[in-house]
Design a protein around this motif. Structure first.
Motif, PDB file in Angstrom:
ATOM      1  N   TYR A 235     151.255 -16.932   5.903  1.00 46.22           N
ATOM      2  CA  TYR A 235     151.449 -17.250   4.481  1.00 46.22           C
ATOM      3  C   TYR A 235     152.471 -16.295   3.872  1.00 46.22           C
ATOM      4  CZ  TYR A 235     150.668 -17.488  -0.527  1.00 46.22           C
ATOM      5  OH  TYR A 235     150.869 -17.600  -1.869  1.00 46.22           O
ATOM      6  N   TRP A 236     152.362 -15.021   4.203  1.00 42.17           N
ATOM      7  CA  TRP A 236     153.202 -13.996   3.568  1.00 42.17           C
ATOM      8  C   TRP A 236     154.684 -14.253   3.835  1.00 42.17           C
ATOM      9  CZ3 TRP A 236     149.366 -12.552   0.930  1.00 42.17           C
ATOM     10  CH2 TRP A 236     148.123 -12.305   1.500  1.00 42.17           C
ATOM     11  N   LEU A 237     155.007 -14.508   5.121  1.00 40.26           N
ATOM     12  CA  LEU A 237     156.411 -14.681   5.466  1.00 40.26           C
ATOM     13  C   LEU A 237     156.943 -16.040   5.017  1.00 40.26           C
ATOM     14  CD1 LEU A 237     156.367 -12.990   8.987  1.00 40.26           C
ATOM     15  CD2 LEU A 237     157.221 -12.049   6.842  1.00 40.26           C
ATOM     16  N   ALA A 238     156.021 -17.006   4.855  1.00 33.97           N
ATOM     17  CA  ALA A 238     156.465 -18.333   4.428  1.00 33.97           C
ATOM     18  C   ALA A 238     156.741 -18.387   2.926  1.00 33.97           C
ATOM     19  CB  ALA A 238     155.403 -19.364   4.795  1.00 33.97           C
ATOM     20  N   THR A 239     156.140 -17.466   2.148  1.00 35.89           N
ATOM     21  CA  THR A 239     156.240 -17.598   0.690  1.00 35.89           C
ATOM     22  C   THR A 239     157.086 -16.510   0.029  1.00 35.89           C
ATOM     23  OG1 THR A 239     154.171 -16.377   0.494  1.00 35.89           O
ATOM     24  CG2 THR A 239     154.024 -18.772   0.444  1.00 35.89           C
ATOM     25  N   ALA A 240     157.572 -15.552   0.798  1.00 34.65           N
ATOM     26  CA  ALA A 240     158.461 -14.535   0.222  1.00 34.65           C
ATOM     27  C   ALA A 240     159.343 -14.036   1.353  1.00 34.65           C
ATOM     28  CB  ALA A 240     157.650 -13.381  -0.360  1.00 34.65           C
ATOM     29  N   SER A 241     160.568 -13.613   1.005  1.00 33.86           N
ATOM     30  CA  SER A 241     161.467 -13.233   2.102  1.00 33.86           C
ATOM     31  C   SER A 241     161.979 -11.807   1.935  1.00 33.86           C
ATOM     32  CB  SER A 241     162.637 -14.201   2.170  1.00 33.86           C
ATOM     33  OG  SER A 241     163.346 -14.105   0.967  1.00 33.86           O
TER      34      SER A 241
END
Ligand SMILES: Cc1cc2nc3c(=O)[nH]c(=O)nc-3n(C[C@H](O)[C@H](O)[C@H](O)COP(=O)(O)OP(=O)(O)OC[C@H]3O[C@@H](n4cnc5c(N)ncnc54)[C@H](O)[C@@H]3O)c2cc1C
Ligand code: FES
Length: 506
Positions: free
Chosen positions: A10-16
């Motif tokens: 979730y973390w890498l999919a929603t912020a870069s």
């Protein structure tokens, strides 16, 4: 049961994170940090703030290690440990462990507030609960330990979640957050202060030279000369102090599910003390509300098929919370030391300018800050109130000795047992999207057939110390049961201590 095809955090999919180039020349600097997770980035940030010239190098991209696949609870409630720590190390050290992690939490909270970082940082209490009669006493003893150490908390007969519970110990005033925007802010501040980042750069060697300087050697022979180097690479580089025998890797799984309804998400962060373990917290980032469920811990490469763990978490989410829509799923691993206290400090007694931080036991969010502060103080020759507690050269006879013996027997078993295993299956027996150990020309190999029919065959001998890697069909990876190295189905290394890819076989 439908699972998304590939794991995605979730973390890498929603912020870069910002992107950086690869090390392409030889360099000279004050300090080199190896590892682009929360520990490496925080340490690099603190040292740059002190005016040092710092270069951070990492294999792959920033946050591609465990930090990108965490559940991001910010707490000093690191499972049921305080009663155990009092027994092993005494009250004073147990209390300092709590204080160190609360300082770590406070550091993140203050920075996020002062610098206005939008990272979903929410204050929550942390709960550990049991529904097992036999564990009730353990929970009560843990609460007594809180009382002895002066930890703000309470003992409860149930928890405000729709899961059965008999007793719970609560730690007050903890928090949860989204690690990517927070670490993006730190990485950008680091670069603004003159820090340099190299991604896609695997470090092969870190060594002290005769003249007292340190040399970091990366792929293709590129070198960085420096005064101090810090290995925040999960597994220490160099392993000159038998870390392979003092650390073991544990996998855990997580899913993010759509919550049943607005406002019904549980307040608080939960962890069950029972088997199989379960972790529950909410995500409320960018207007989205999700339930984050974790658990199913086991030693890397040493359990039943990986997809079963995801299915078990999905079943829990469905029955307890009525969730049906599983939007993300991922797994990762973290190292544990033989006495359950992390290692932070000089990598070995005779290495004066090479440091490490590892063994966070799946509690690295606050511990990374503790580590970054100890490492900064070590390098700047300042005292730190927690340094001796985490010193890697400590040796606690109890419980170190017993655990050390057990770990080594386990590893020896994997070294020998894996080689002797007799296999009937051949690569051509595999169906689409199926992988596993096979026999190729009379010897053990590993094969995966992609959905389009392409076959990938690798030598299953781990490139670290030669154990046999095992197929993980949940994540389609080859995992080493000895010290936790992981490889893609193509054989590319994605998690150390191995630094080289598995050999591809034709
Ligand atoms: C499923 C799961 C849930 C968790 N939940 C929580 C939680 O709720 N709260 C909490 O406090 N902790 C939690 N943890 C633990 C926490 O996420 C970790 O302890 C923390 O992220 C470790 O950070 P790190 O920077 O030390 O390591 P990593 O994030 O793994 O970073 C290591 C870096 O080193 C790089 N590297 C490795 N080898 C080399 C090399 N040879 N050369 C160059 N670079 C290299 C890697 O590419 C990587 O970027 C959890 C862990 C797991 C597995
Ligand atoms: S990780 Fe050590 S042998 Fe594989």
């Amino acid at each position: 049961m439908t699972l998304p095809t590939y794991p995605e955090s979730y973390w890498l999919a929603t912020a870069s994170m910002p992107g950086f180039g690869k090390l392409d020349r030889d360099l000279e600097t004050d300090i080199v940090i190896v590892g682009g997770g929360i520990t490496g980035i925080t340490t690099a940030y603190l040292l740059a703030k002190e005016g040092r010239r710092v270069v951070l190098v990492t294999a792959g991209k920033l946050l591609n290690g465990t930090t990108g696949y965490t559940t991001a609870k910010l707490t000093a409630q690191h499972d049921l440990i305080y009663d155990e720590y009092i027994g092993h190390f005494g009250e004073e050290k147990a209390k300092r462990y709590y204080d160190a992690n609360m300082d770590g939490l406070q550091f993140i909270r203050k920075l996020a507030e002062e610098e206005g970082i939008d990272c979903d940082l929410v204050k929550e209490d942390a709960f550990i609960y049991t529904n097992d009669d036999w564990k009730v006493q353990t929970i009560e003893r843990e609460y007594q330990a809180y009382e002895r150490l002066g930890i703000p908390g309470s003992l409860e007969k149930s928890i405000p979640l729709p899961v059965p519970s008999l007793r719970a110990v609560v730690m007050k005033g903890q928090a949860r957050f989204h690690p990517v925007p927070y670490l993006k802010h730190l990485a950008e501040s680091f670069v603004r202060m003159g820090g340099v980042v190299y991604e896609d750069t695997t470090v092969d060697k870190v060594e002290e030279l005769g003249d007292g300087s340190v040399q970091v050697t990366a792929e293709e022979g590129r070198t960085i000369a420096c005064r101090d180097a810090v290995s925040c690479s999960h597994f220490p580089i160099p392993d000159s102090a038998f870390y392979f025998a003092r650390l073991h890797a544990e996998s855990s799984y997580a899913i993010a599910a759509r919550a049943p309804g607005e406002g019904e998400l549980p307040r608080g962060m939960y962890l069950s003390a029972d088997k199989p373990n379960r972790s529950v917290r909410a995500i409320t980032y960018g207007g989205e509300k999700l339930l984050l469920i974790g658990g199913e811990s086991h030693k890397v490469g040493q359990k039943e098929p990986g997809f079963k763990h995801y299915e078990a978490l999905e079943e829990f989410a469905r029955t307890a919370f009525g969730a049906t829509d599983i939007v993300y799923r991922w797994s990762a691993q973290d190292f544990e030391t033989t006495d359950k206290l992390p290692y932070v400090g000089r990598v070995a007694k005779d290495k004066l300018h090479i440091y490490t931080a590892t063994g966070f036991r799946k509690w690295g969010m606050t511990t990374s800050v503790v580590a970054a502060r100890i490492l900064t103080d070590n390098i700047l020759s300042r005292n730190n109130p927690y340094a001796d507690l985490y010193d890697p050269s400590r040796f606690h006879a109890d419980p170190d000795l017993a655990t050390l013996a057990k770990e080594n027997v386990n590893v020896a078993g994997k070294l020998i047992g894996g080689k002797l295993e007799w296999l009937r299956r051949k690569p051509e027996d595999l169906g689409p999207d199926e992988g596993g150990s096979v026999r190729v020309r009379g010897r053990r190999a590993g094969a995966y057939r992609a959905p389009d029919g392409e076959l990938f065959v690798v030598d299953t001998t781990c490139r670290h110390m030669g154990c046999e890697v095992e197929w993980n069909d949940g994540d389609r990876t080859w995992d080493c049961p000895c010290h936790g190295s992981r490889y893609t189905y193509r054989g590319e290394v994605i998690e150390g201590p191995a630094k080289k890819d598995l050999e591809r076989l034709r």
